[in-house]
Design a protein around this motif. Structure first.
Motif, short mmCIF file in Angstrom:
data_model
loop_
_atom_site.label_atom_id
_atom_site.label_comp_id
_atom_site.label_asym_id
_atom_site.label_seq_id
_atom_site.Cartn_x
_atom_site.Cartn_y
_atom_site.Cartn_z
N ASP A 168 0.85 -1.19 0.00
CA ASP A 168 0.00 0.00 0.00
C ASP A 168 0.89 1.24 0.00
O ASP A 168 1.68 1.46 0.93
N TRP A 169 0.76 2.07 -1.03
CA TRP A 169 1.68 3.19 -1.21
C TRP A 169 1.59 4.21 -0.09
O TRP A 169 2.62 4.70 0.41
N GLU A 170 0.40 4.57 0.34
CA GLU A 170 0.26 5.57 1.39
C GLU A 170 0.85 5.07 2.71
O GLU A 170 1.53 5.82 3.42
N GLN A 171 0.60 3.81 3.04
CA GLN A 171 1.20 3.23 4.24
C GLN A 171 2.72 3.20 4.13
O GLN A 171 3.45 3.46 5.10
N GLN A 184 7.17 14.32 -4.06
CA GLN A 184 6.47 15.47 -3.50
C GLN A 184 5.55 15.03 -2.36
O GLN A 184 5.48 15.69 -1.32
N MET A 185 4.88 13.92 -2.54
CA MET A 185 4.01 13.38 -1.50
C MET A 185 4.82 13.07 -0.24
O MET A 185 4.40 13.37 0.89
N TYR A 186 6.00 12.49 -0.42
CA TYR A 186 6.91 12.18 0.69
C TYR A 186 7.36 13.47 1.39
O TYR A 186 7.32 13.57 2.63
N PHE A 187 7.72 14.48 0.61
CA PHE A 187 8.15 15.76 1.19
C PHE A 187 7.03 16.42 1.99
O PHE A 187 7.25 16.96 3.07
N GLU A 188 5.83 16.40 1.46
CA GLU A 188 4.70 17.03 2.14
C GLU A 188 4.41 16.35 3.48
O GLU A 188 4.12 17.01 4.48
N LYS A 189 4.51 15.03 3.50
CA LYS A 189 4.28 14.29 4.75
C LYS A 189 5.39 14.57 5.76
O LYS A 189 5.14 14.67 6.97
N LEU A 227 -1.47 3.98 -7.79
CA LEU A 227 -0.90 4.93 -6.85
C LEU A 227 0.52 4.52 -6.51
O LEU A 227 0.76 3.42 -6.03
N GLY A 228 1.49 5.44 -6.75
CA GLY A 228 2.86 5.20 -6.34
C GLY A 228 3.68 4.40 -7.34
O GLY A 228 3.27 4.15 -8.47
N GLY A 229 4.90 4.03 -6.89
CA GLY A 229 5.79 3.24 -7.72
C GLY A 229 6.22 3.98 -8.97
O GLY A 229 6.57 5.15 -8.95
N GLN A 230 6.16 3.29 -10.10
CA GLN A 230 6.57 3.89 -11.37
C GLN A 230 5.39 4.51 -12.13
O GLN A 230 5.55 4.98 -13.25
N ASN A 231 4.21 4.47 -11.54
CA ASN A 231 3.02 4.94 -12.25
C ASN A 231 3.01 6.46 -12.35
O ASN A 231 3.38 7.16 -11.42
N LYS A 232 2.54 6.94 -13.51
CA LYS A 232 2.51 8.38 -13.77
C LYS A 232 1.15 8.78 -14.32
O LYS A 232 0.54 8.03 -15.08
N LEU A 233 0.72 9.96 -13.95
CA LEU A 233 -0.52 10.51 -14.49
C LEU A 233 -0.26 11.00 -15.91
O LEU A 233 0.65 11.81 -16.13
N PRO A 234 -1.03 10.54 -16.91
CA PRO A 234 -0.85 11.06 -18.27
C PRO A 234 -1.10 12.56 -18.32
O PRO A 234 -2.05 13.07 -17.74
N ARG A 235 -0.22 13.26 -19.02
CA ARG A 235 -0.33 14.71 -19.12
C ARG A 235 -1.53 15.14 -19.97
O ARG A 235 -2.14 16.17 -19.72
N LEU A 236 -1.82 14.37 -21.02
CA LEU A 236 -2.90 14.77 -21.90
C LEU A 236 -3.47 13.56 -22.62
O LEU A 236 -2.82 12.53 -22.75
#
Length: 499
Positions: free
Chosen positions: A191-194, A219-224, A474-483
């Motif tokens: 679980d990525w958030e855990q 960024q998620m790591y830095f914010e936490k 969520l997490g790992g090598q997965n990326k949100l498509p830009r367009l």
């Protein structure tokens, strides 16, 4: 100066000389790679089916081996997955890197005893080039973290199966084992958030000097970390010197990272994929990443605007031009042949050959003939951020072909802001102007009143994280498509926003 620091500097100088040797002889280097690949694979099933025995020239190769993507190579891969020997490459792979496919479901990318070392060497050499250029190496004495997928693997017909980043975790050199974080147990959390929460607990009081990962997840790591300690990352990790990243264009995240860190930190961009470690940033003073021409991969390039023609012209490294958008094809010592990895690249230099990733050949918007690509939206958001000072977490863009009432169609930008501004009109205008300057087709559609100016739809905090979680990425090598050229992503995202 510690012995490890001194050793790193000496080693870096030696490796840089080796890199310069092949980088200064690019065509000869690629010709040798090509010959080796054909010779070693001529007795495989693929080699026999494609007349490798009689391939003597590149022209012979293009006549016998068509361009393929994963779906078109799948019949061969399925035989490898089933346990058959000598199909795409001699013997069996050491691993399968499992990734998410588009039309074929899960993709199984082979990693062989010949290809695996090239992944490790490239990652190592990226850091060594930084050391040789800057003469800075004290960071090797601190703690290093690589935000990656779980290193736990399963087995499929005698071949180990896992995520690429998890597989690579097994190859961390012994001299870095004591420096590496997080712990093995934490790294195995699925679980990525855990996992990120556990990493924060383990690292918050450490001397972190190198941090690596895909920007949105770092960024998620830095914010936490900031939430836990009420400190900037630079205050918390006073020795933090080097950020190593890849997977997405860092520019849209740059301002946000500088705010979270509180100071500037040197960066190294990487271009790794399951299919091969293609390039890395070898200089802090040059644009682009050094294409790995001596790593068991033979490259071909097709102009992106010609790619979907019936028989597009295939080019070798000596035929490419600076500033042209190319689809990159690879033939590798893992058994991929004239393989379309799906990325488009631009050359920033040809002496040596350096590239930037400009997008995905299947990720574009051309609902009205505009053919807007990833590089253009990345540049537009960068220009918008610089002009307005507004910082973002992430974004994606989709066409709105059927707007309400009598409104003209438009491009809709879904943006998650670090702090949502009261007015997004100035940002929209700056993005619009940048996009129109870069893309004449888009500009013509705006001037011809076929499209109205773009619209920004704010995404609530963690909206993209919730979207990625909802689709199991969520997490790992997965990326949100830009367009996208459709609204499949944003339709799901809209349901999350409306909750």
């Amino acid at each position: 100066m510690s012995l490890k620091t001194l050793g790193a500097k000496v080693f870096a100088k030696r490796i840089r000389k080796k890199i310069n040797k092949w980088a200064s002889n690019p065509i000869k280097t690629q010709e040798q790679v090509f010959a080796d690949l054909i010779e070693k694979a001529k007795n495989t099933s693929f080699g026999k089916d494609h007349n490798f025995q009689n391939i003597k020239t590149y022209s012979d190769f293009t006549q016998n081996v068509p361009i393929r993507d994963y779906e078109e190579l799948k019949s061969y891969v399925d035989r490898v997955v089933a346990g058959e020997n000598d199909v795409l490459w001699p013997g069996k792979p050491l691993y399968f890197a499992k990734t998410s496919g588009t039309t074929s479901g899960a993709k199984y990318i082979p990693l062989t005893k010949d290809s695996m070392p090239t992944h490790i060497r490239a990652a190592r050499n990226a850091i060594l080039c930084y050391i040789e250029e800057t003469k800075k190496a004290n960071f090797v004495d601190g703690k290093m973290i690589f935000l990656q997928g779980s290193p736990e693997m399963s087995e499929k017909n005698g071949i180990l199966l896992g995520r690429l980043s998890g597989i690579v975790a097994h190859y961390v050199p012994k001299y870095l084992q004591k420096n590496r974080m997080p712990s093995w147990e934490t790294n195995c959390i699925e679980d990525w958030e855990q996992k990120v929460d556990a990493i924060v607990e383990e690292t918050a009081h450490q001397n972190m000097t190198v941090i690596s990962g895909i920007p949105p997840w770092v960024q998620m790591y830095f914010e936490k970390l900031q939430q836990k300690t009420n400190k900037t990352i630079g205050e918390l990790f006073k020795g933090f010197e080097l950020f190593i990243y890849g997977g997405v264009n860092f520019e849209p995240y740059k301002a946000t990272f500088e705010k979270l860190i509180g100071r500037k930190v040197a960066g190294i961009e990487l271009y790794p994929a399951s299919e091969g470690f293609f390039a890395f940033q070898d200089s802090q003073n040059e644009k682009g990443m050094l294409l790995q021409l001596d790593s068991g991969m033979f490259y071909e390039f097709v102009k992106a605007d010609e790619f979907f023609e019936e028989n597009p012209k295939r080019l070798t490294i000596g035929e490419v031009e600076i500033g042209v958008n190319y689809v990159m094809l690879v033939s590798t010592n893992a058994g991929l042949w004239a393989y379309n990895i799906g990325d488009t690249v631009l050359f920033t230099n040809t002496s040596p050959y350096r590239v930037i990733v400009s997008g995905r050949i299947k990720h574009f918007i051309s609902a009205f003939g505009e053919h807007v690509i990833g590089k253009e939206v990345d540049q537009a958001i960068k220009d918008g951020i610089e002009a307005t000072g507004i910082m973002i977490n992430d974004f994606t863009v989709a066409p709105q072909v059927n707007p309400d009432q009598d409104e003209l169609p438009y491009h809709e930008w879904f943006i998650e802001f670090l702090e949502t501004p009261e007015d997004t009109e100035k940002l929209a205008l700056e993005i619009e102007n940048s996009l129109r300057k870069q893309n004449s087709y888009y500009n013509d559609l705006i001037e011809g009143k076929v499209l109205r100016t773009l619209k920004i739809t704010p995404v609530p905090k963690d909206g993209f994280k919730d979207y990625m979680k909802s689709v199991g990425k969520l997490g790992g090598q997965n990326k949100l498509p830009r367009l996208s050229n459709d609204r499949n992503i944003v339709d799901v995202l809209t349901t999350i926003i409306d909750k």
